[in-house]
Design a protein around this motif. Structure first.
Motif, PDB file in Angstrom:
ATOM      1  N   ARG A 172      56.807  52.363  69.136  1.00 53.77           N
ATOM      2  CA  ARG A 172      57.306  53.632  68.601  1.00 53.77           C
ATOM      3  C   ARG A 172      56.952  54.831  69.473  1.00 53.77           C
ATOM      4  O   ARG A 172      56.818  55.941  68.991  1.00 53.77           O
ATOM      5  CB  ARG A 172      56.780  53.870  67.182  1.00 53.77           C
ATOM      6  CG  ARG A 172      57.286  52.843  66.193  1.00 53.77           C
ATOM      7  CD  ARG A 172      58.782  52.928  66.015  1.00 53.77           C
ATOM      8  NE  ARG A 172      59.281  51.932  65.090  1.00 53.77           N
ATOM      9  CZ  ARG A 172      60.556  51.665  64.911  1.00 53.77           C
ATOM     10  NH1 ARG A 172      61.469  52.305  65.600  1.00 53.77           N
ATOM     11  NH2 ARG A 172      60.940  50.748  64.053  1.00 53.77           N
ATOM     12  N   GLU A 177      64.585  58.378  73.474  1.00 53.37           N
ATOM     13  CA  GLU A 177      63.862  59.290  72.581  1.00 53.37           C
ATOM     14  C   GLU A 177      64.352  59.131  71.137  1.00 53.37           C
ATOM     15  O   GLU A 177      63.546  59.087  70.200  1.00 53.37           O
ATOM     16  CB  GLU A 177      64.048  60.732  73.047  1.00 53.37           C
ATOM     17  CG  GLU A 177      63.366  61.025  74.389  1.00 53.37           C
ATOM     18  CD  GLU A 177      63.724  62.409  74.922  1.00 53.37           C
ATOM     19  OE1 GLU A 177      64.640  63.040  74.346  1.00 53.37           O
ATOM     20  OE2 GLU A 177      63.098  62.843  75.897  1.00 53.37           O
ATOM     21  N   THR A 196      62.248  57.241  67.623  1.00 56.29           N
ATOM     22  CA  THR A 196      62.010  57.890  66.327  1.00 56.29           C
ATOM     23  C   THR A 196      62.865  57.290  65.212  1.00 56.29           C
ATOM     24  O   THR A 196      62.919  57.829  64.107  1.00 56.29           O
ATOM     25  CB  THR A 196      62.291  59.402  66.420  1.00 56.29           C
ATOM     26  OG1 THR A 196      63.639  59.607  66.865  1.00 56.29           O
ATOM     27  CG2 THR A 196      61.329  60.068  67.394  1.00 56.29           C
TER      28      THR A 196
END
Length: 711
Positions: free
Chosen positions: A238, A263, A267
């Protein structure tokens, strides 16, 4: 006899002992005993002095003499118990310490010594309990605190171990070995800086403590290796490296669109990540890295078909792309296609012989295929390449467990916990091992840790409820089952249905049969395709005397799982109880198709005899050949073969259940001989004495009803 002089020598011996001048102390105690052979205190103090001189054999002799003179002397039992432990005989030591605690329940020292004895035997659960009691009685006992810390540490509970070591150090800061052990606990948690500080302090206190020096060197090496090992072993952590690949794999600089997709993916914004990767592939259709990343993103969404298609394309563009083979293997494994997954993991390893994750995942695939030898080899290689890879230790533990090697399995589970103490899964794995060995209390302790780490996971409460049931704590089990149901009300995690099933089991055992039926109703509502729930509810109907409802449930179970032996056997008993002997015989025959069972063979024979189908003694002889001649219920089978009579069978029964069976089947034998009065007496005894939940009790009541003796 000069008792007064004896007391003087005893007192001077005590003074010498306080100065640790044990030779002079022993000489004075010996003189005191010569002057007064019944001087209990002199024997006791001489025994203590011999312990001080590391002479447990002489100490045991003196403590034994004390107990001859004063049989209820708690301190003598404590001292002799300690001497036995020091002599390497913890079993005799514990026996003496049990008596010491019985005589003086408030003796912190006796409990501390017994706790240390249990530690020597490897029984950490009892050690923790005894040492905890000692600490409650004497909160300033640094030795008890350090001992309990050691027991916690051996179980992999490093946080509690550190807390106990810290308390011990605060009480007695001069114990080098405690600093060393706390250092080991810190190192096991990956806190190498604190570990090194503790080893350094241990060496300052005792420069000759070579273990601390060796441990400090190991900590320095582990600290240097930890960063790279962790990075390799956790590509989906993560962070931006969630995809675990080199952005320039295809030889070009990373596209800004791919970076932005990474990115988003890190998330959990998978759709936005895929949109960015779509744009990247429109701009650069030949980017194997973009296809690989998009495949991983689809995989994390659970869209495995699109994921596989993208990995196919990445491999087509770059046939030597090891990461794409690995990722496709993971996706195929998730789809249940373990054979193709193994092929892809193998290709990834061919392309990169040090691909740790590929070895581990191939090991898991082999484990799922029950190819334990290959699974073990792969997990072991993953550990060789990355010694701090916790997941590989956990996986290898499950392989060892499947092979029945629980000692190695437990060691690997504990190692995984030491490397990654914040993983609820690793505590869960160790709890599974403990449950498999019937160690319910140890399982409960690990599940407590797992639940602390992941309190919203229904499965963990379900597992802990099972462990509570094993220790007889049904109320606590009910609380955990209610929590599991609350966390998984729709059975999405497949926990709620099992929880209702366990509630039914508890209520059934409590005798709350109507409530148990309702519990099973809920379990079936949530998991209507699971045959064992119907069997369990059928048993409950049987216990309530509702044979028709029981037969309906057993029948549904056989529809869902035709080979389920328990459903056929229990339906056979239900048919038998209704007098439908031909149908019963058919079910007993079906129950025997999977694997022969001697009880079922006996029921099959009786049903055929009662139905007039000619059950033969030769069939019983064939069944008997498969079992040990002295194994229960072989005497019952021998009775039906004419080799024993009912009285001999009853005489050979060893416990209440065997006596129940001997009486009931004796009644069936009498009925087949035409002896109705003797049969009725036997059935009446079985109905009275057998457990109300046993099939023999149900059938005995049914026989009495058919004979017109009971309503």
């Amino acid at each position: 006899m000069d008792a007064a002089s004896g007391l003087a020598f005893t007192q001077r011996g005590i003074d010498y002992a306080r100065q640790r001048d044990y030779a002079r102390a022993i000489a004075d105690f010996t003189e005191a005993i010569r002057l007064d052979p019944k001087n209990v205190d002199a024997y006791l103090y001489r025994a203590d002095a011999n312990l001080g001189k590391d002479d447990p054999k002489r100490a045991i002799a003196d403590y034994t003499e004390v107990l001859r003179l004063a049989p209820a002397h708690a301190s003598a039992y404590t001292g002799r118990g300690l001497a036995y432990v020091l002599q390497g005989d913890p079993d005799h030591g514990i026996a003496d310490l049990d008596e010491a605690v019985r005589l003086d329940p408030h003796s912190a020292f006796a409990r501390k010594v017994r706790g240390q004895a249990y530690r020597k035997k490897g029984d950490d659960e009892r050690a923790i309990d005894d040492l905890g009691q000692a600490i409650r009685l004497d909160a300033n006992d640094a030795v008890a605190l350090a001992g309990r810390g050691g027991a916690y540490q051996r179980r992999g509970n490093y946080s509690r171990a550190i807390a106990d070591y810290t308390s011990a150090i605060q009480i007695d800061p001069g114990r080098a070995n405690v600093f060393n052990m706390r250092g080991v606990a810190y190192a096991s948690k990956g806190d190498y800086d604190r570990a090194i500080a503790d080893y350094t302090e241990a060496l300052r206190l005792d420069p000759k403590l070579t273990a601390a020096s060796d441990n400090r060197n190991q900590a320095y090496r582990a600290k240097a290796a930890a960063a790279s090992a962790a990075q390799q072993a956790a590509p989906f952590d993560r962070k931006l490296s969630v995809y675990g690949l080199n952005m320039a794999t295809d030889g070009k600089a990373a596209d800004p669109l791919i970076v932005r997709a990474a990115e988003y993916g890190a998330t959990g914004e998978y759709d936005r990540a895929i949109a960015e990767l779509d744009r990247a592939l429109q701009a650069t259709p030949q980017s194997a890295a973009a296809y690989n990343m998009r495949g991983q993103t689809y995989g994390m969404k659970g869209d495995y078909d699109h994921a596989v298609a993208d990995f196919d394309q990445a491999i087509k563009l770059m046939p030597g792309y090891a990461a794409a083979f690995y990722n496709r293997g993971r996706t195929l494994a998730a789809k249940g296609d373990r054979d193709r997954a193994v092929q892809d993991f193998s290709q990834a390893i061919t392309l990169d012989s040090k691909y740790v994750l590929a070895y581990a995942k191939r090991g898991h695939a082999y484990y799922s295929k029950k190819d334990y030898a290959r699974a073990l080899a792969d997990y072991t290689e993953a550990i060789r390449l990355s010694p701090n890879y916790a997941e590989a230790y956990n996986g290898r533990a499950m392989v060892y467990a499947a092979q029945g090697d629980y000692a190695r399995a437990l060691a690997d589970c504990s190692k995984a916990i030491s490397l990654q103490p914040d993983s609820a899964d690793f505590y869960r794995s160790r709890a599974i091992l403990s449950e498999a060995q019937g160690q319910h209390a140890l399982a409960t302790a690990d599940l407590n840790e797992a639940i602390d780490l992941d309190p919203d996971r229904a499965e963990l409460y379900l597992m802990r409820a099972n462990a509570w049931i094993g220790t007889g704590h049904r109320d606590r089990a009910q609380e955990d089952l209610d929590r599991a149901i609350a966390l998984d009300p729709g059975n999405a995690e497949k926990a709620a249905a099992m929880a209702w099933g366990l509630k039914g089991q508890i209520d059934y055992l409590k005798g709350d049969l109507a409530i148990a039926t309702q519990d099973y109703d809920e379990a079936i509502r949530l998991a209507a395709g699971w045959a064992p729930f119907y069997v369990a509810r059928g048993v409950t109907w049987d216990a309530r005397g509702d044979r028709d409802s029981a037969i309906r449930d057993y029948t549904q179970a056989t529809i869902l799982q035709p080979e389920l032996q328990s459903a056929h056997f229990l339906r056979g008993v239900a048919f038998f109880s209704q007098g439908h002997f031909t149908l019963a015989a058919e079910d007993f025959a079906a129950a025997n198709r999977g694997a022969s069972d001697l009880h079922n063979e006996i029921w099959h024979y009786i049903a055929k005899q009662r139905a007039g189908l000619g059950g033969s003694k030769e069939e019983l002889a064939h069944a008997a050949a498969l079992y040990k001649p002295d194994a229960w219920p072989m005497p019952i089978l021998q009775m039906f073969r004419g080799q024993r009579n009912p009285d001999a069978v009853l005489a050979g029964s060893a416990d209440s259940q065997q006596r129940c069976e001997a009486v009931f089947y004796g009644g069936e034998w009498q009925l087949l001989q035409g002896n109705r009065a003797a049969a009725a007496r036997a059935f009446d005894a079985a109905a009275r004495d057998c457990r109300s939940t046993s099939v023999e009790s149900w059938a005995a009541l049914a026989e009495l009803k058919q004979m017109g003796i009971r309503k």
